[in-house]
Every structure is written in structure tokens, then in C-alpha cells.
Design a protein around this motif. Structure first.
Motif, PDB file in Angstrom:
ATOM      1  N   THR A  39       0.873  -1.256   0.062  1.00  0.00           N
ATOM      2  CA  THR A  39       0.028   0.039   0.073  1.00  0.00           C
ATOM      3  C   THR A  39       0.940   1.245   0.061  1.00  0.00           C
ATOM      4  N   VAL A  40       0.653   2.105  -0.862  1.00  0.00           N
ATOM      5  CA  VAL A  40       1.629   3.120  -0.952  1.00  0.00           C
ATOM      6  C   VAL A  40       1.055   4.430  -0.075  1.00  0.00           C
ATOM      7  N   VAL A  41       2.003   4.850   0.603  1.00  0.00           N
ATOM      8  CA  VAL A  41       1.568   5.836   1.378  1.00  0.00           C
ATOM      9  C   VAL A  41       2.010   7.277   0.799  1.00  0.00           C
ATOM     10  N   THR A  44       5.119  10.264   1.068  1.00  0.00           N
ATOM     11  CA  THR A  44       6.275   9.921   1.639  1.00  0.00           C
ATOM     12  C   THR A  44       7.266   9.776   0.382  1.00  0.00           C
ATOM     13  N   ILE A  48      10.631   4.721   0.060  1.00  0.00           N
ATOM     14  CA  ILE A  48       9.615   4.254   0.746  1.00  0.00           C
ATOM     15  C   ILE A  48       8.712   3.417  -0.221  1.00  0.00           C
ATOM     16  N   GLY A  50       6.206   1.632   0.357  1.00  0.00           N
ATOM     17  CA  GLY A  50       4.709   1.680   0.933  1.00  0.00           C
ATOM     18  C   GLY A  50       4.885   0.802   2.282  1.00  0.00           C
ATOM     19  N   ILE A  51       3.644   0.387   2.512  1.00  0.00           N
ATOM     20  CA  ILE A  51       3.573  -0.522   3.638  1.00  0.00           C
ATOM     21  C   ILE A  51       2.851  -1.774   3.435  1.00  0.00           C
ATOM     22  N   ILE A  52       3.281  -2.974   4.136  1.00  0.00           N
ATOM     23  CA  ILE A  52       2.625  -4.104   3.995  1.00  0.00           C
ATOM     24  C   ILE A  52       2.068  -4.795   5.317  1.00  0.00           C
ATOM     25  N   PRO A  60       7.114  -0.941   7.132  1.00  0.00           N
ATOM     26  CA  PRO A  60       7.272  -0.252   5.779  1.00  0.00           C
ATOM     27  C   PRO A  60       8.278  -1.049   4.942  1.00  0.00           C
TER      28      PRO A  60
ATOM     29  N   ILE B 668       8.155   5.584   9.016  1.00  0.00           N
ATOM     30  CA  ILE B 668       7.481   6.396   8.224  1.00  0.00           C
ATOM     31  C   ILE B 668       7.228   7.744   8.812  1.00  0.00           C
ATOM     32  N   VAL B 671       2.363  11.482   8.582  1.00  0.00           N
ATOM     33  CA  VAL B 671       2.077  11.914   6.998  1.00  0.00           C
ATOM     34  C   VAL B 671       0.872  12.576   7.250  1.00  0.00           C
ATOM     35  N   VAL B 685      -3.405  -3.559   3.329  1.00  0.00           N
ATOM     36  CA  VAL B 685      -3.091  -2.585   4.246  1.00  0.00           C
ATOM     37  C   VAL B 685      -4.073  -1.299   3.516  1.00  0.00           C
ATOM     38  N   LEU B 687      -5.130   2.797   4.488  1.00  0.00           N
ATOM     39  CA  LEU B 687      -4.807   3.939   5.298  1.00  0.00           C
ATOM     40  C   LEU B 687      -6.057   4.703   5.912  1.00  0.00           C
TER      41      LEU B 687
END
Lengths: 156, 700
Positions: A39-41, A44, A48, A50-52, A60, B668, B671, B685, B687
Motif C-alpha cells: 500500500t502506497v503511503v 512519503t 519508501i 509503501g507499507i505491508i 514499511p 514512516i 504523514v 493494508v 490507510l
């Protein structure tokens, strides 16, 4: 073999990043997983990815290609996420493929040099000369160092 | 520096718990005591008992300073109990101060480190309230008559001695020396007190040995002095000689002399406890006689409770909560898998079996979640308890009369929320006392009761806890707030005109408005109100103000039951799923593209006659401009925070779900527009949208 045991010997996980072969000390690696939906944040930095979801934990994922300015970061079947622990945080790193675990003794490790690698010398712990290949050893704490973390925190 | 207490860690734990209980009793009862007009003997007894037990148990564990203070406190309380003293707010102040000191002493135990708290001052204060009315006044206010008169004291003043000092004293008396206890008060500028005290002690030393002085010599050297000096003199000389010496000294306002006797310190009725307590280091091991009883009773009480409850580390509860969070995610996921399975093999026995099991697991998970959430709950009482005292002190300082009422203390909240909500509540209460409620005279002039009403209420409403703070003070004047807002450049004159009263009042949450020094002239509310709102929104709560000028103000705080799991509306933006906390969502609207209008080059829509600014989440989060591929139909999620409404334009609505909030982690960090992440049923995931951040963004 007996001699190797006497010399200072460490086990390294060897993986590919772009055209080069890299190694990370096995003790710093928590696990290696197959590619996940990342999942792209928004907002950022590029490095990075994204997060998983790692079994219920959100971690991250770093894109080492972008960090080191290496070409070719296509996701393929062999793409893996290497999960490491740095400063108490679990962090994933995208690599292009994981090969094997090798034992490397200190006496075959040379000081890092620009000629051997495309990436910045400061991230390297050394270069190991194995019989059939060169393995570039990464200094993990420098690769994912606190400055980056501070910088990332400041993005917001 | 350790305290070298004479108790095992387990005993200390019990002691600390017990002490906290007594502190609470004392605090509540003292407030009641002050309020009640008639002398309430039961109440007085309860206060006395609490302080007495404190004395006993602190002596048992060997915390001498605590024992000393509680002892002095008990003397005063005993007089109160016997009606030798009457309850004045001054006296209650002193008792409260004692309580504060006791808390510091208690913290010494927790930190295992001696604090720099100086008991002298408070002991002095307790000493001066010892005698009813006139005498303490006389000792300090009496003008220094020429040739100062020495009173052969009938009053009760004393000095605490250590074991060795008593020994010295005992030997001295056998050698026919006279122990004189002398109490002097000085009439001299404060900065000269230390010098005067020093000179005086030296002068007395010419007559014999000064066994002990209060303040001690070290304290005098460090200038820890008051205008009173008590010293114990051992001398061959007689009383007349001592009096003569006093007459030779300058700057003495009053002087009292008496022969020291052991009884001086035993003057209170519980003398059975005394020897053990005074004995100091030597005999502090076992409580004997009366002193043991209260402590033992309390321990029995604790033991009884322990049978029903188990103490659990907060961390364990937190990790249990995390695990339940995982289960909640898997529960959702299980149903998704089942859904897929049923599409392909609907009548298959295995899939039906899975269906039944899933339903059962879902039910158990839900129950487990509820139970663990309950285990983490604490009654808000723990938090509310400190408020009556605070309001009392504040109102006294501000010269206001306030009737403070609390209801719903039994309402339970997650402990982490209780931790977070304390400061905002203190702030709001303080504002209400300082600025909301008018001074008594102004109230009377306005036709109100002199005594202002301040209500703090907690209650359960659906899936939320609602805390309201209600005062019948002057209220917030929307016009004044507007003016101040314009003056500070937070809003333009134009905007000010368009604001409704409610919107205007909400301006007090803006940081610029609240940090200005003269905000009290504006509305009386505002110092740090932005912080209050931020704190509340940080835990997914919301705050609302209702205020009528001249009638009062109400703050309504809506809080989630728990921090870890919230209900959220899932929406999709550019194929990613985002979660919007449902507590902020007021409605969702489907609209046509051409319904969008422009005001100040900003997109708005009109909903039921109200203009609603729009925010394209796609543009915020992905940077993709909306003109690229414009759809005819748009989904708008209307969110509301503290009276501010905006519409989020999203691609589509996905559904409503319970989500477990996860932080993005240190790497991170913060944000913009994202408050965290959560794991969806499919394992991906999502957000979580930071609504308050986005509302602020559009407002600026």
C-alpha cells in the motif's frame, strides 16, 4: 574446512539487486517473504515503496533500487521482501531475488571500493571474494540509518 | 539515594495502594467538611481515621517524614474532632497542603528517592492552627513591647527528638540540668530572619547546650527559616536567667518558655502508638498496640479483594488487545473467503461447515473483544476524583463561589483514553472557573444566584462516551469572537459576516485566537483551546460547544470506547482503500458532476441550502488531477469535526467495518492527511484518513 572454522566466520544471505550480488549478515534478517500487495503511503519519499501487512503488523517497505539509484526495479516472480530489524523496528527491503546462504570468513573480505559497486561506498561493509563470484556486503545500519528515519519523519 | 524503608517490595505495594485510598478519602471528605455547615461527626471521624491509619502504616514501613507529618496532621484533626477548633477554609487549606506534601512523600517511596520537600513550613502551619483562634494570632501579631514579656507557656508546642537526642536529654535530666523548651518569634525583615535565628541560637548556647532547634542549625545556615524558632535548651541556670537572656536579645516579638517533658509530644489520646512511632530506627519492625489495628484491617480488606481480582500488567492487557485485533481482522477475512467459496461451491458440505464454524468464531471473537475491552476499562471516577479539589482551589483563588457537581463517575472508559482526556478536561474546567462563571457580585447584578453552577457529567451514549462540562456563567459572545478573529487576521470581515453564531464560537478552537494574551476580554475561553481540541481529536473524539450569552456554556466531548478498534467507512480512491473514522462521518451523498459550484475558486456543493466545501481526496493523496478522467457521478462523504463540515469526494464507497488502528511506525512517521493504517479483511493494508488534519488544511 577446519581452517575456516577457526577464522572468524559469518553467515550471509546472498541476494540480487540490479546486476550485482549483495550479502547481508543472517543475524540481521528476520525473514524473507514473497511479494505482497504494497500500500502506497502518499506524501512519503520515493525510497519508501509503501507499507505491508506482516501477520497483523504494519511494516514499511524500502525500495533499495531507488535508494541506491540502481536501474531496473520491475517486480518479477523472483522479487522478495527481506525483512530486517533495525533499531527495534521491522523494515522490509525489496530485492530482485534471494539465492543462498553462504559462510564468509573475514580473511576473504576486502575493503569496499567504488570500482566494485554502483552504490555509494558508505553503505558497504566490504566485498567478499568467493570462488565463483564477488558478494558486496551491505552495512545495514547505514543503509537504513537514523538520519533517513529522522528525515522521513520530517516529511509530514 | 534510597529511602531505606523497612518493608519488602510487596508490602510497599500494598502500602502504596492503601495510602492512595486514604488520600482519596481525605480529599473527598475535606471538601465535604468545608461545604457542610453543620458539624458532621461521622465525617470527622472518617477523616481522623484515615489520617490515623496513614500515620500508623507510614511508621510501620519506616517512612519517618511521612509519619511525622501525619502525626502533626492528626493532632489538628483531633482538635477538630473534639470541637476545640472550628472548620475554616484557612484550616482546610492547610490540611490540603498537608495532603499535597504527603503525596510528595508517597512519591518518594515510588521513586525510592528522597525529595527535597521541606516539611518545616507545613509543620509550622499545622502548629499555628493548633490552638483555637486567638493564640496563634497573638504569638505572631503581638507588638514587640519594650522589655519583651516572656510567657510561661501553657500552649502546646513541641519539638521532635530523635532517639539519641532523647537519650542525651534523659542523661542531662539525671544530672539535674533543666530542659527548657523555648519558642520565639521574630519581628524582623524576612531577609534578616536567618541571621537573627543564628545569633539567637548562639546566645542560648552561652547558657548551656542547645540540644535541638527547629529549624535546625543546618537549615538556618541554608536560610530555611520562618519567623518562628523553637529550641530545646539544657542548662544549669534557672528560668529567670533564661528570661533575662531573651530580654537582652533584640528583634524578638514573642517568647514562650516551658519545661520540656516527654508528655509534650504525647498530648494526643492515641499515646499507645506513640512509643513505637517515636522510637525511630530501632523498633520500627512490628506495629504494636493500637497502631497495628488500622493497618491490619486495611490489609485484610486488600486480601479480601485479592480473592476476586488479579492484578494484571497494563502491557499484558495491551498485547491481549493487539491479539484480539488480529482476530477481528481474521474474522472479517474468514467471511470474505467464505463468500468466495459459496459462489463456487454453494451446496458443498465442506463450505457449509466452514460457514457454521465461521459464524461461531465470529461470535466468540466479538465476545472476546468486548470482554478484553471491558478489562481495560476504568471508571472515569479515577480521573474525576481530583477535580473537586481543583475546582475548589481555583474558585477560591478567583474569589468565586461555585457549586461543582459531578455525575456518572461510574461510566467506564478505556484506560488509554482516560490518560489522554485528563488534560483537556482540566483545561476546560479551569476555563469555566476562571472565565465562564462570573464573580458573585456580577452574578447577583445579573439576576443570577451568587453561587455559580459547574457540572461535569459522563454518560454512555450508543457506542460512545459523552462527557459534558456545563456552566451557568456568562457564555461566549459570538460577535466578540468574530471581532477578535478578524482582528487577529484569522478570518476576513466578509467571512465573519457569513459565519453563523455556532461557527463563530467554534473559532475559539483556532490556535491564533487562543494564544493571544487578552483573550479573556473576548470571551473568557480560549487559552489553549486548540490544544484541547487536538488532544481530543487525536483519540478520535470530537468536541462541541453550545453557548448562550448570559446563560452559560456547554462543552460536549464525544469519545470512542476504545482507542484500538473503531468503526470506519471504507472508501476507494484510485483503487486503494482508505478508512474514514465513522465518528466523523455525518452522511454520504451521491451527486452529479454539474452540481459542483465554485466559490473563491474552490469547489463547493449546496446541501439542503448549506454550502459545503469539497475536497478531492484523490488529488490530496495521489496528486492526480480530477480533470483527467471526470466521472458524471461523484460520491461525497460529509465529515464534521467541531462544527466544521466538509465533503470528501471519493471514487466509490466500499462499506462499513470495524478496523484496528495501527500506527505507521517510526520509520514512516507523520504523514499529512493520514493518521494510521489498518489491515483489511483481504489482508491488504488500508490507510486511515486524518479528518481533522484535512479540515485544517482546507481551512487554511
Amino acid at each position: 574446512m577446519a581452517e575456516e572454522l577457526i577464522a572468524n566466520e559469518n553467515q550471509y544471505v546472498v541476494f540480487r539487486l540490479g546486476r550485482e550480488i549483495y550479502g547481508l549478515e543472517i543475524s540481521s534478517i528476520l525473514e524473507i517473504i514473497t511479494m505482497q500487495t504494497i500500500t502506497v503511503v502518499p506524501g512519503t519519499e520515493d525510497i519508501i515503496e509503501g507499507i505491508i501487512n506482516l501477520r497483523g503488523r504494519v511494516i514499511p517497505v524500502f525500495n533499495l533500487h531507488k535508494k541506491f539509484n540502481l536501474a531496473g526495479d520491475e517486480i518479477t516472480r523472483s522479487t522478495r521482501i527481506v525483512v530486517v530489524e533495525v533499531g527495534g523496528n521491522s523494515i522490509g527491503m525489496l530485492v530482485d531475488g534471494v539465492y543462498e546462504v553462504v559462510k564468509i570468513t573475514d580473511d576473504i573480505v576486502e575493503k569496499p571500493s567504488h570500482i566494485l559497486s554502483d552504490i555509494d561506498k558508505e553503505y558497504l561493509a566490504g566485498v567478499a571474494k568467493l570462488e565463483d563470484k564477488l558478494v558486496i556486503l551491505l552495512d545495514l545500519s547505514k543503509v537504513l540509518n537514523r538520519d533517513d528515519a529522522v528525515m522521513l519523519e520530517n516529511i509530514g | 539515594m534510597g529511602l531505606n524503608l523497612d518493608a519488602s517490595p510487596e508490602e510497599l505495594k500494598i502500602f502504596l495502594e492503601e495510602v492512595e485510598e486514604h488520600f482519596q478519602t481525605l480529599e473527598e471528605d475535606l471538601i465535604r467538611l468545608e461545604k457542610e455547615e453543620e458539624f458532621n461527626e461521622d465525617l470527622m471521624q472518617e477523616i481522623f481515621r484515615a489520617s490515623h491509619t496513614l500515620k500508623g502504616s507510614s511508621a510501620t514501613i519506616g517512612h519517618h517524614r511521612m509519619a511525622k507529618l501525619t502525626h502533626a496532621m492528626e493532632n489538628v484533626l483531633d482538635k477538630l474532632r473534639k470541637k476545640q477548633l472550628s472548620v475554616t477554609s484557612n484550616l482546610v487549606d492547610v490540611l490540603f497542603e498537608c495532603l499535597d506534601c504527603l503525596r510528595v512523600l508517597r512519591d518518594e517511596i515510588i521513586n525510592d528517592e528522597e525529595s527535597d520537600l521541606d516539611l518545616q513550613e507545613i509543620l509550622e502551619k499545622l502548629g499555628t492552627v493548633k490552638e483555637p483562634g486567638e493564640i496563634p494570632a497573638a504569638t505572631t501579631d503581638q507588638p514587640a513591647a519594650p522589655g519583651i514579656s516572656c510567657i510561661w507557656a501553657e500552649t502546646d508546642f513541641s519539638i521532635e527528638l530523635t532517639w539519641e537526642e532523647k537519650d542525651t536529654l534523659h542523661n542531662a535530666i539525671e544530672q539535674r540540668l533543666h530542659p527548657y523548651l523555648v519558642r520565639l518569634t521574630f519581628e524582623v525583615e524576612p531577609e534578616m530572619l536567618a541571621v537573627r535565628a543564628f545569633v539567637t541560637v548562639r546566645a542560648f548556647e552561652e547558657l548551656g547546650e542547645v540540644v535541638k532547634s527547629n529549624p535546625t542549625e543546618e537549615e538556618i545556615e541554608k536560610e530555611h527559616v520562618t519567623d518562628t524558632l523553637v529550641l530545646l535548651l539544657l542548662t544549669k541556670e534557672d528560668e529567670a536567667r533564661v528570661k533575662k537572656l531573651v530580654g537582652e536579645l533584640s528583634n524578638i516579638a514573642t517568647c514562650q518558655i516551658k519545661l520540656y517533658s516527654h508528655d509534650t509530644t504525647k498530648s494526643h489520646p492515641e499515646s499507645g502508638v506513640q512509643p513505637q512511632e517515636e522510637a525511630g530506627p530501632e523498633t520500627k519492625i512490628k506495629p504494636v498496640g493500637n497502631g497495628a489495628k488500622p493497618g491490619e484491617a486495611a490489609k485484610n480488606g486488600a486480601a479480601k479483594k485479592a480473592n476476586r481480582t488479579v492484578r494484571v500488567d497494563v502491557e499484558l492487557l495491551d498485547s491481549l488487545m493487539n491479539l484480539v485485533g488480529e482476530l477481528v481482522i481474521d474474522r472479517t477475512r474468514l467471511f470474505q473467503i467464505l463468500g468466495n467459496l459459496e459462489i463456487n461451491y454453494e451446496m458443498d458440505e465442506v463450505s457449509q461447515d466452514l460457514g457454521r464454524t465461521s459464524v461461531h468464531i465470529a461470535r466468540v471473537t466479538t465476545q472476546l473483544q468486548e470482554q478484553i475491552m471491558k478489562a481495560r476499562m476504568l471508571p472515569v471516577e479515577n480521573l474525576f476524583n481530583k477535580f473537586p479539589r481543583m475546582v475548589r482551589d481555583l474558585s477560591q483563588k478567583a474569589g468565586k463561589e461555585i457549586d461543582f457537581v459531578m455525575t456518572g463517575q461510574e461510566t467506564e472508559l478505556d484506560r488509554s483514553i482516560i490518560e489522554e482526556i485528563g488534560d483537556p478536561l482540566i483545561h476546560l474546567l479551569r476555563n469555566a472557573v476562571d472565565h465562564g462563571i462570573e464573580p458573585p457580585d456580577a452574578r447577583e447584578a445579573g439576576g443570577k444566584n451568587r453561587i455559580g453552577k459547574l457540572k461535569l457529567q459522563a454518560s454512555h451514549e450508543e457506542n460512545h462516551i459523552v462527557i459534558t462540562i456545563n456552566d451557568d456563567g456568562r457564555g461566549i459572545d459570538a460577535e466578540t469572537v468574530k471581532k477578535s478573529g478578524v482582528k487577529k487576521g484569522l478570518i476576513t470581515e466578509e467571512q465573519a459576516k457569513r459565519l453563523t453564531d455556532k461557527e463563530a464560537i467554534n473559532l475559539i478552537f483556532l490556535s491564533g485566537l487562543s494564544t493571544v494574551a487578552n483573550v479573556t476580554d473576548v470571551s473568557g475561553r480560549g487559552v489553549g483551546m486548540d490544544v484541547v481540541r487536538n488532544n481530543i481529536e487525536k483519540i478520535n473524539g470530537a468536541i462541541e460547544i453550545n453557548s448562550v450569552v448570559g446563560q452559560g456554556t456547554e462543552f460536549k466531548i464525544k469519545l470512542p470506547l476504545t482507542l484500538a478498534i473503531i468503526r470506519a467507512l471504507l472508501v476507494s480512491i484510485e483503487k486503494s482503500v482508505y478508512a474514514i473514522p465513522l465518528s466523523t462521518v455525518t452522511e454520504t451523498i451521491r451527486m452529479q458532476k454539474d452540481q459542483i459550484e465554485f466559490v473563491n475558486n474552490r469547489e463547493v456543493i449546496v446541501v439542503r441550502g448549506k454550502v459545503l466545501p469539497l475536497l478531492r481526496l484523490k488529488r490530496v493523496f495521489t496528486g492526480i488531477n480530477f480533470t483527467d478522467e471526470e466521472r458524471e457521478k461523484l460520491f461525497v462523504v460529509v465529515v464534521n469535526l467541531a462544527g466544521q463540515q466538509i465533503g470528501f469526494v471519493v471514487d466509490s464507497l466500499v462499506g462499513e467495518q470495524e478496523i484496528v488502528i495501527k500506527s505507521l511506525g517510526k520509520y514512516i512517521g507523520d504523514v499529512q492527511g493520514i493518521s494510521g493504517a489498518t489491515i483489511l479483511g483481504d489482508g491488504n493494508v488500508a490507510l486511515i484518513v486524518d479528518v481533522s488534519n484535512l479540515i485544517k488544511k482546507i481551512a487554511s
